[in-house]
Each structure stands twice: as structure tokens, then as C-alpha cells.
Write an enzyme that holds these catalytic residues in place. Structure first.
Site, PDB file in Angstrom:
ATOM      1  N   ALA A  63       0.862  -1.185   0.000  1.00 40.82           N
ATOM      2  CA  ALA A  63       0.000   0.000   0.000  1.00 40.82           C
ATOM      3  C   ALA A  63       0.898   1.235   0.000  1.00 40.82           C
ATOM      4  O   ALA A  63       2.084   1.165   0.345  1.00 40.82           O
ATOM      5  CB  ALA A  63      -0.899  -0.022   1.228  1.00 40.82           C
ATOM      6  N   GLY A 108       0.843  -5.048   1.390  1.00 40.39           N
ATOM      7  CA  GLY A 108      -0.295  -5.217   0.487  1.00 40.39           C
ATOM      8  C   GLY A 108       0.075  -5.960  -0.795  1.00 40.39           C
ATOM      9  O   GLY A 108      -0.775  -6.616  -1.407  1.00 40.39           O
ATOM     10  N   GLU A 111      -0.123  -9.457   0.134  1.00 38.39           N
ATOM     11  CA  GLU A 111      -1.557  -9.776   0.311  1.00 38.39           C
ATOM     12  C   GLU A 111      -2.265  -9.943  -1.030  1.00 38.39           C
ATOM     13  O   GLU A 111      -3.129 -10.806  -1.183  1.00 38.39           O
ATOM     14  CB  GLU A 111      -2.221  -8.687   1.171  1.00 38.39           C
ATOM     15  CG  GLU A 111      -1.716  -8.751   2.613  1.00 38.39           C
ATOM     16  CD  GLU A 111      -2.114  -7.542   3.451  1.00 38.39           C
ATOM     17  OE1 GLU A 111      -1.927  -6.397   2.976  1.00 38.39           O
ATOM     18  OE2 GLU A 111      -2.604  -7.733   4.571  1.00 38.39           O
ATOM     19  N   GLU A 131       4.308  -4.644   7.817  1.00 31.63           N
ATOM     20  CA  GLU A 131       3.432  -3.577   8.336  1.00 31.63           C
ATOM     21  C   GLU A 131       3.789  -3.150   9.755  1.00 31.63           C
ATOM     22  O   GLU A 131       3.745  -1.970  10.087  1.00 31.63           O
ATOM     23  CB  GLU A 131       1.955  -4.029   8.306  1.00 31.63           C
ATOM     24  CG  GLU A 131       1.334  -4.017   6.922  1.00 31.63           C
ATOM     25  CD  GLU A 131       1.464  -5.329   6.177  1.00 31.63           C
ATOM     26  OE1 GLU A 131       2.341  -6.145   6.529  1.00 31.63           O
ATOM     27  OE2 GLU A 131       0.681  -5.539   5.232  1.00 31.63           O
TER      28      GLU A 131
HETATM   29  C1  HXC Z   1       4.953   4.323  -1.480  1.00 29.85           C
HETATM   30  C2  HXC Z   1       6.981   3.421  -2.010  1.00 29.85           C
HETATM   31  C3  HXC Z   1       6.644   2.215  -1.348  1.00 29.85           C
HETATM   32  C4  HXC Z   1       5.364   2.117  -0.754  1.00 29.85           C
HETATM   33  C5  HXC Z   1       8.642   2.028  -2.144  1.00 29.85           C
HETATM   34  N1  HXC Z   1       8.224   3.259  -2.477  1.00 29.85           N
HETATM   35  N2  HXC Z   1       7.730   1.376  -1.456  1.00 29.85           N
HETATM   36  N3  HXC Z   1       6.147   4.463  -2.067  1.00 29.85           N
HETATM   37  N4  HXC Z   1       4.566   3.192  -0.829  1.00 29.85           N
HETATM   38  N5  HXC Z   1       4.933   1.033  -0.171  1.00 29.85           N
HETATM   39  C6  HXC Z   1       8.918   4.280  -3.249  1.00 29.85           C
HETATM   40  C7  HXC Z   1      10.047   4.928  -2.460  1.00 29.85           C
HETATM   41  O1  HXC Z   1       9.573   5.949  -1.623  1.00 29.85           O
HETATM   42  C8  HXC Z   1      10.903   5.468  -3.601  1.00 29.85           C
HETATM   43  O2  HXC Z   1      10.299   6.622  -4.120  1.00 29.85           O
HETATM   44  C9  HXC Z   1      10.776   4.373  -4.650  1.00 29.85           C
HETATM   45  O3  HXC Z   1       9.568   3.681  -4.371  1.00 29.85           O
HETATM   46  C10 HXC Z   1      11.928   3.373  -4.616  1.00 29.85           C
HETATM   47  O4  HXC Z   1      11.997   2.850  -3.307  1.00 29.85           O
HETATM   48  P1  HXC Z   1      13.377   2.791  -2.463  1.00 29.85           P
HETATM   49  O5  HXC Z   1      13.015   2.620  -1.049  1.00 29.85           O
HETATM   50  O6  HXC Z   1      14.246   3.949  -2.814  1.00 29.85           O
HETATM   51  O7  HXC Z   1      14.028   1.456  -3.061  1.00 29.85           O
HETATM   52  P2  HXC Z   1      15.014   0.447  -2.312  1.00 29.85           P
HETATM   53  O8  HXC Z   1      16.030   1.204  -1.493  1.00 29.85           O
HETATM   54  O9  HXC Z   1      15.510  -0.470  -3.354  1.00 29.85           O
HETATM   55  O10 HXC Z   1      14.126  -0.358  -1.261  1.00 29.85           O
HETATM   56  C11 HXC Z   1      13.076  -1.195  -1.746  1.00 29.85           C
HETATM   57  C12 HXC Z   1      12.151  -1.601  -0.576  1.00 29.85           C
HETATM   58  C13 HXC Z   1      11.675  -0.338   0.162  1.00 29.85           C
HETATM   59  C14 HXC Z   1      12.912  -2.533   0.386  1.00 29.85           C
HETATM   60  C15 HXC Z   1      10.987  -2.373  -1.183  1.00 29.85           C
HETATM   61  O11 HXC Z   1      11.192   0.587  -0.818  1.00 29.85           O
HETATM   62  C16 HXC Z   1      10.592  -0.594   1.164  1.00 29.85           C
HETATM   63  O12 HXC Z   1      10.875  -1.113   2.255  1.00 29.85           O
HETATM   64  N6  HXC Z   1       9.362  -0.195   0.831  1.00 29.85           N
HETATM   65  C17 HXC Z   1       8.252  -0.260   1.738  1.00 29.85           C
HETATM   66  C18 HXC Z   1       7.720  -1.664   1.832  1.00 29.85           C
HETATM   67  C19 HXC Z   1       6.618  -1.776   2.862  1.00 29.85           C
HETATM   68  O13 HXC Z   1       6.815  -1.480   4.042  1.00 29.85           O
HETATM   69  N7  HXC Z   1       5.425  -2.176   2.426  1.00 29.85           N
HETATM   70  C20 HXC Z   1       4.259  -2.311   3.264  1.00 29.85           C
HETATM   71  C21 HXC Z   1       3.433  -1.068   3.215  1.00 29.85           C
HETATM   72  S1  HXC Z   1       2.065  -1.172   4.325  1.00 29.85           S
HETATM   73  P3  HXC Z   1      11.148   7.955  -4.427  1.00 29.85           P
HETATM   74  O14 HXC Z   1      10.151   8.926  -4.948  1.00 29.85           O
HETATM   75  O15 HXC Z   1      11.769   8.346  -3.122  1.00 29.85           O
HETATM   76  O16 HXC Z   1      12.159   7.512  -5.433  1.00 29.85           O
HETATM   77  C22 HXC Z   1       0.924  -2.048   3.472  1.00 29.85           C
HETATM   78  C23 HXC Z   1      -0.408  -2.185   4.165  1.00 29.85           C
HETATM   79  C24 HXC Z   1      -1.406  -2.969   3.366  1.00 29.85           C
HETATM   80  O17 HXC Z   1       1.145  -2.535   2.411  1.00 29.85           O
HETATM   81  C25 HXC Z   1      -2.794  -2.815   3.918  1.00 29.85           C
HETATM   82  C26 HXC Z   1      -3.458  -1.546   3.545  1.00 29.85           C
HETATM   83  C27 HXC Z   1      -4.850  -1.395   4.085  1.00 29.85           C
END
Ligand code: HXC
Length: 250
Positions: A63, A108, A111, A131
């Protein structure tokens, strides 16, 4: 469509989440587009659906964290509900949906893959439910579908630790069906999808429903449902033709 690409290859349809610069993170707009696409696919003559992410790095990083950082409980509920609507549609659609996990499938993103019927992954894929590292619990069915796929102990390990696992570990816990080299993931997935598409879509669809319903039903109820579904297959012309063609094969 701004964030989803749809490609048709005969009876196989591929949906690609096309937000590569954000690792295919699923904003509300992405989820709204999914609803539109799935409503079309519920009605059309396609037989197998593949879901993947654009680029080499991510299936979906989950998400949208930027959006979630700004909202309160009311919008969070709407976001959760929208996601559930999409994932429930994938689970309920009467044709197989295959996740081709081409990189990160986190939160997500994982999921979304869990709501699919089959999960193929590239050797560099990483799956997880991170999360809790953001102060939230899984919200698009992770606690419930992961539990049913890998069992409570493994689900709790992944959810409590937020750790990422590689494709091979995911296979070892039954989370992923098969691993392919990154360069052949899509061609192998398409070739599997084409094989499935050769079968009776009525029989495959009803089998999908039976397995899914069986997960929450007693054995007795599941078996009863199977008997009546099996009998229903005898009402189709396709069943007649396929059996006749078997008998005439020599
Ligand atoms: C928004 C995201 C994102 C996310 C990555 N990006 N994940 N933007 N939401 N979930 C964006 C970053 O901000 C960045 O944008 C670009 O994508 C590249 O990401 P980086 O972090 O620079 O890449 P990297 O260093 O290679 O790391 C990759 C990664 C990391 C390990 C996947 O991005 C990460 O940990 N992402 C978050 C993963 C996460 O926690 N997901 C769960 C979310 S909660 P810019 O503009 O800075 O280049 C969820 C809840 C679901 O999903 C339920 C909802 C109701």
C-alpha cells in the site's frame, strides 16, 4: 487506465501494475483501476488471469506509504475496504488468477499475491508482511489468508518480525508454488496459463470455488458441495463433447 496495463494473449490476460518508480505501490487509484479491470474480466471470455508488476524490481511494495502517512482512521477504513473488495474479487472470480512475483511482494503486495490461486516467483523475489515496522497490522487480508496458506506459526513469524523471505524459503512454506529465473518468469507463467486455459473453464472455475469454500467449511459440507458441483458439470455441453472426443481419440 493509468496504473494498470492489460495484455491479451488468446484466452490468457495479463494485468501489470505500472507504477515502477514507486515499486508498484498500490495507491487508491491503483485499487480503483483493479475494480474496473476485474469487473470486465468477470464477464469476458478470458480463461486465466496473470498479475505481475512492471520492471525487474517489484511485484508490488504494498500500500502507498506516502498516502497512509497523511490519513486518519476514517480514510484508513476506506482504503482497507477498497483493498478487500479487490482481493475478494480476485478470490471469487470464476477463473484462475496467477501471481507472477517478479521482485518485492511486501505488505499489500504480498496480500495481493495471497488472494491469487497460484503464486510463481522469480529467484530474486522477496516476500513479507512488514506492516508492524510502520506501526500498523496487515490490512488487506494478510492475517487471514497467510494463516490459511502457511499455518498460524509461520504466519505469526512473518507478521511479528516483518522479515523478508526469499523465493526458496517461500516455496518451502507453501507460500509460493514454483520459482523461475527472473528472465523466464513471465514466459513460464504464460505457458502454464495456456495449459490451464486448454481445460474446461466451467470445470476449472467450479474447482476453484470448491477449494476456496472448503477452506472455511467442515469436511462434510465441503464434500457435499463437491458432489452437487460434480453433478452440475453433467449439465454442460462441453462435458459431453470432451468425453465424446476422448472416446473417439484413436
Ligand atoms: C509508497 C513506495 C513504497 C510504498 C517504495 N516506495 N515502497 N512508495 N509506498 N509502499 C517508493 C520509495 O519511496 C521510492 O520513491 C521508490 O519507491 C523506490 O523505493 P526505495 O526505497 O528507494 O528502493 P530500495 O532502497 O531499493 O528499497 C526497496 C524496498 C523499500 C525494500 C521495497 O522501498 C521498502 O521497504 N518499501 C516499503 C515496503 C513496505 O513497508 N510495504 C508495506 C506497506 S504497508 P522515491 O520517490 O523516493 O524515489 C501495506 C499495508 C497494506 O502494504 C494494507 C493496507 C490497508
Amino acid at each position: 487506465m493509468k496504473y494498470l496495463k492489460m495484455e491479451r494473449d488468446g484466452e490468457v490476460v495479463q494485468i501489470t501494475i505500472d507504477r515502477e518508480d514507486k515499486l508498484n505501490a498500490m495507491s487508491l487509484d491503483v485499487m480503483n483501476e483493479f475494480i474496473t479491470v476485474l469487473e470486465e474480466l468477470e464477464k469476458d471470455s478470458s480463461k486465466v488471469i496473470i498479475i505481475t508488476g512492471e520492471g525487474k524490481k517489484a511485484f508490488s511494495a504494498g500500500a502507498d506509504i506516502e498516502y497512509m502517512s497523511k490519513i486518519g482512521p476514517t480514510d484508513a477504513e476506506k482504503y482497507a475496504l477498497r483493498g478487500h473488495e479487490v482481493l475478494n474479487k480476485i478470490e471469487k472470480i470464476g477463473k484462475p488468477v496467477i501471481a507472477a512475483i517478479n521482485g518485492y511482494a511486501l505488505g499489500g503486495g504480498c496480500e495481493l499475491a495471497l488472494s491469487c490461486d497460484i503464486r510463481f516467483a522469480s529467484a530474486n523475489a522477496q516476500l513479507g508482511q512488514p506492516e508492524v515496522t510502520l506501526g500498523i497490522c496487515p490490512g488487506w487480508g494478510g492475517t487471514q489468508r497467510l494463516l490459511r496458506i502457511v499455518g498460524p506459526a509461520r504466519a505469526k513469524d512473518l507478521i511479528f518480525s516483518g522479515r523478508r523471505i526469499g523465493a526458496e524459503e517461500a516455496v518451502s512454506m507453501g507460500l509460493v508454488n514454483k520459482v523461475f529465473p527472473p528472465e523466464t518468469l513471465i514466459s513460464e507463467t504464460r505457458s502454464y496459463a495456456r495449459e490451464v486455459a486448454k481445460n474446461s473453464n466451467f470445470a476449472v472455475g467450479i474447482s476453484k470455488m470448491l477449494v476456496n469454500k472448503g477452506m472455511d467449511a467442515s469436511l462434510e459440507t465441503g464434500l457435499k458441495l463437491e458432489i452437487y458441483s460434480w453433478a452440475l458439470c453433467f449439465s454442460t455441453k462441453e462435458r459431453e463433447e470432451r468425453m465424446a472426443s476422448f472416446l473417439k481419440r484413436k
